[in-house]
Design a protein around this motif. Sequence first.
Motif, PDB file in Angstrom:
ATOM      1  N   THR A 278       0.848  -1.186   0.000  1.00 14.57           N
ATOM      2  CA  THR A 278       0.000   0.000   0.000  1.00 14.57           C
ATOM      3  C   THR A 278       0.878   1.228   0.000  1.00 14.57           C
ATOM      4  O   THR A 278       1.936   1.269   0.635  1.00 14.57           O
ATOM      5  CB  THR A 278      -0.910   0.004   1.223  1.00 14.57           C
ATOM      6  OG1 THR A 278      -0.098  -0.227   2.369  1.00 14.57           O
ATOM      7  CG2 THR A 278      -1.939  -1.074   1.126  1.00 14.57           C
TER       8      THR A 278
ATOM      9  N   ASN B 295      -0.680   1.136   7.067  1.00 15.62           N
ATOM     10  CA  ASN B 295      -1.132  -0.214   6.777  1.00 15.62           C
ATOM     11  C   ASN B 295       0.029  -1.116   6.401  1.00 15.62           C
ATOM     12  O   ASN B 295       0.928  -0.709   5.682  1.00 15.62           O
ATOM     13  CB  ASN B 295      -2.130  -0.190   5.621  1.00 15.62           C
ATOM     14  CG  ASN B 295      -3.455   0.394   6.077  1.00 15.62           C
ATOM     15  OD1 ASN B 295      -3.786   0.308   7.259  1.00 15.62           O
ATOM     16  ND2 ASN B 295      -4.168   1.024   5.168  1.00 15.62           N
ATOM     17  N   PRO B 296      -0.034  -2.350   6.870  1.00 11.53           N
ATOM     18  CA  PRO B 296       1.061  -3.262   6.570  1.00 11.53           C
ATOM     19  C   PRO B 296       1.053  -3.666   5.106  1.00 11.53           C
ATOM     20  O   PRO B 296       0.099  -3.441   4.380  1.00 11.53           O
ATOM     21  CB  PRO B 296       0.768  -4.465   7.468  1.00 11.53           C
ATOM     22  CG  PRO B 296      -0.679  -4.400   7.757  1.00 11.53           C
ATOM     23  CD  PRO B 296      -1.054  -2.960   7.700  1.00 11.53           C
ATOM     24  N   LYS B 297       2.147  -4.274   4.685  1.00  8.02           N
ATOM     25  CA  LYS B 297       2.230  -4.764   3.301  1.00  8.02           C
ATOM     26  C   LYS B 297       1.390  -6.018   3.156  1.00  8.02           C
ATOM     27  O   LYS B 297       1.234  -6.791   4.090  1.00  8.02           O
ATOM     28  CB  LYS B 297       3.687  -5.105   2.985  1.00  8.02           C
ATOM     29  CG  LYS B 297       4.488  -3.929   2.510  1.00  8.02           C
ATOM     30  CD  LYS B 297       5.806  -4.433   1.954  1.00  8.02           C
ATOM     31  CE  LYS B 297       6.346  -3.509   0.900  1.00  8.02           C
ATOM     32  NZ  LYS B 297       7.428  -4.121   0.147  1.00  8.02           N
ATOM     33  N   TRP B 298       0.906  -6.211   1.951  1.00 14.05           N
ATOM     34  CA  TRP B 298       0.121  -7.404   1.687  1.00 14.05           C
ATOM     35  C   TRP B 298       1.007  -8.426   1.003  1.00 14.05           C
ATOM     36  O   TRP B 298       1.464  -8.234  -0.108  1.00 14.05           O
ATOM     37  CB  TRP B 298      -1.062  -7.051   0.801  1.00 14.05           C
ATOM     38  CG  TRP B 298      -1.801  -8.240   0.332  1.00 14.05           C
ATOM     39  CD1 TRP B 298      -1.935  -9.420   0.985  1.00 14.05           C
ATOM     40  CD2 TRP B 298      -2.490  -8.383  -0.895  1.00 14.05           C
ATOM     41  NE1 TRP B 298      -2.684 -10.286   0.258  1.00 14.05           N
ATOM     42  CE2 TRP B 298      -3.047  -9.680  -0.912  1.00 14.05           C
ATOM     43  CE3 TRP B 298      -2.720  -7.543  -1.984  1.00 14.05           C
ATOM     44  CZ2 TRP B 298      -3.790 -10.145  -1.981  1.00 14.05           C
ATOM     45  CZ3 TRP B 298      -3.463  -8.021  -3.017  1.00 14.05           C
ATOM     46  CH2 TRP B 298      -3.996  -9.315  -3.009  1.00 14.05           C
ATOM     47  N   GLN B 299       1.244  -9.522   1.693  1.00 11.39           N
ATOM     48  CA  GLN B 299       2.081 -10.562   1.100  1.00 11.39           C
ATOM     49  C   GLN B 299       1.481 -11.918   1.394  1.00 11.39           C
ATOM     50  O   GLN B 299       1.016 -12.161   2.494  1.00 11.39           O
ATOM     51  CB  GLN B 299       3.487 -10.498   1.687  1.00 11.39           C
ATOM     52  CG  GLN B 299       4.282  -9.360   1.093  1.00 11.39           C
ATOM     53  CD  GLN B 299       5.612  -9.220   1.756  1.00 11.39           C
ATOM     54  OE1 GLN B 299       5.814  -9.668   2.871  1.00 11.39           O
ATOM     55  NE2 GLN B 299       6.532  -8.614   1.050  1.00 11.39           N
TER      56      GLN B 299
END
Lengths: 261, 251, 275
Positions: C10, C15-19
């Motif tokens: 993002t 917000n955390p990363k989407w992995q």
Amino acid sequence: MAAIKTHANPFKPSLGSRLLWLGVLVYLIYAVVTLDIGWDRFILGLEQGGRLVDRLFPPNFNRWEILLSDLIESLQIAIIASVFGIVISLFVGLMAARNLMPNIISIPVRVFIALCRTFHPVIIAILFVKAVGFGALAGILTLIVASVGFIAKLFAEAIEEISFKQVEAIRATGASFASTILFGVLPQVFSRFIGFSIYQLDSNLRNSTMVGIVGAGGLGGTLFAAFQRFDYDFVTAILLTIIALILVGEALSNLVRRIFQ
Amino acid sequence: MSALEIRGLNHAYVASKPILHDINIAINEPGIIAIIGPSGTGKSTLLRCINRLIQPSSGSIIFQEADIARVQGRSLRELRRQIGMVFQEYNLVERLSVLENVLTGRLGYMSAWNAWRRKFKPEDIDRAFELLDFVGLSDFAMQRADSLSGGQRQRVGIARALMQAPRILLADEPTSSLDPKTSVEIMELLKTLATDRGIPTLVNIHDVNLARRYAQRMIGMSGGKVVYDGAPSGITDDHLKTIYGGESWLQ
Amino acid sequence: MNSSSASISTKTGGNPKWQRFTAAERTARYMVYLVVLAAFFASLRTVEIIPEFLYDAPEQLADMFTRMWPMDFASYPTTIHGAMLDTLHIATLGTLLSLLLAIPLALLNARNIVQSLWLNWIAKFFLVSSRSVNSLIWALLFVAIFGPGVLAGVLAVALRSVGFVGKLFSEALEEVNMGTVEALKATGASPASVLLKAYWPQAKPAFYSVVLFRWDINVRESAVLGLVGAGGIGVVLNDAMNLFQWPKVAMALTAIFVVVLLIELLVVNVRKRLI
């Protein structure tokens, strides 16, 4: 299979299996009597076998250039056929799934898959050799057909076992048919699809060494020729190459399977 | 104009055994509308007709000036994406992460090509995180959906429905697979949405007390027909007897 | 497909990363995709293919099929029927013969029956070798030894089947409920009766199912063994093709198709009752 069974009387002789074994015995006698098996030839062959073993060893790797180029051709056939076969199977499998597609699509596709499966790859290879001539192309086409017959069938069956609730939920969001497949269906079956594909890659590798027998490229052709020329020490060299190829292939597919676990 | 109007809706798989019989409902107001009735009376079929997971036999469903019972293809999907749905068994895509499940709520707004590349808009991703925060699951965003408990899964289901930015929300027995405490929490959550965010929410429910506690309007169904439609306070034991049959369970 | 490619970060902070996967998992998967793609394109570039032949293929195939029609029905009673029966005999005799070796090897390989690691290992070696060699290669070897004919076919089918049946039967034996075995041993039963009355009844359905499954495969395989001289319908097919008798080829292929379908139907139905 290994279900725990309760036996009313475990030592009661089963009439069914007795009849079965009796039938097998009768069949054996009938077959051996009617078939032209030729026992004299069997006895003769045993001596011949001893001499053959002598001539098989030591393996002769003098013509390693031919061996290497054939090996590479077998690999090329297996790899190209697998990639095409896997991609085609993905779509064919989706179209064959009865819970996603109307009968008008799924039935013809299932017949097509059944046709791909029924014939042994070597027979399909014969037809393709007649159609596109000797060489790797016939082998590639053959193994694509074999791959579709195997992967698409199992993939369609896997799709038919999915939970349809998840699909319904994605449909309810207003997703298009393609997006529903991508998010509702594929996540449920993708790991199994990968599993089938790895298995088929392995199996294509084995078969790519065989289709050459009828002229469809790879190690098989040279093997067959060596047999016909009684060139038995070269035969051993080719066989060892094939076995090595199969062992390496098996190790690799185990590795990939672990990665995708 | 009503947010949703159902007129003369009939549905039958076999002509002789109608599931829904001449349903007329108009929804004008935000808040929870509870549909109560015994199992097999067509409550789920009714909800599934509204977003056309089931094609009704006849009648019309007017939503956004279109008749959902008639539209096809793209226009159907464009209507459908404005109707959020929450399911009894959550129906999450179990092998996808929680965040991805929430993002699937945007699939109706994007092309299959972008869906294939998983190219969600950055603002959608931000919104998904916000919604997960709203339902109290921020810490679980990266976990696979099948690692969650029932109550948590239902929250993800609600977040997914909200991700669609729905104008109305359908909830099919959202609490039936949950324990009483979690059920109340989920109903609280739906109530907040229905009133604070102003989304009319149709909830199928068979727990009459839960329905009375949260609904501002109740619809009683029996044998595929609407037999009561009005305020929760207006429901009497007589009504319940007509709806469910028998009376020993009331004691 | 894209299940490993999803990694979206993002833009806004907080917000955390989407992995989807851990870094190591993703790298490993990427490596596999990369290697497969590299091998694919390397193969495509280097493989010796005359593209014109591919463009020509539909025409050639159509030509072949027109030559095949009408089929040579007259050849069925004279040659094809007998050859097809031979093929069925090769498959059946080969399957039965393989049991002579497969059953002892399966027993030796099952760790809950034979406790010697050495014997397990020797049995495994034979089972693996049998499976690694294609039945066509076995057929070539046996044709070289015994000359062309049904005998070579039967032996080829048998030796190829030993590994398959032996491995699966031995797995079934290893899944046996050991409680029954202990109970029988406790009564002082001899090893032979333990085998017959404790192991066999439990592994029996699996055994029949495996044998039937292999028989089905063997019918398909024995249809081609004739191409290298090992008897059956393959010989007829080979001769007809060498003489360009396409209608007869079509008849032989049809016969194979029908028999294979019937056998599969039969096996599926019998297996359903067994399991």
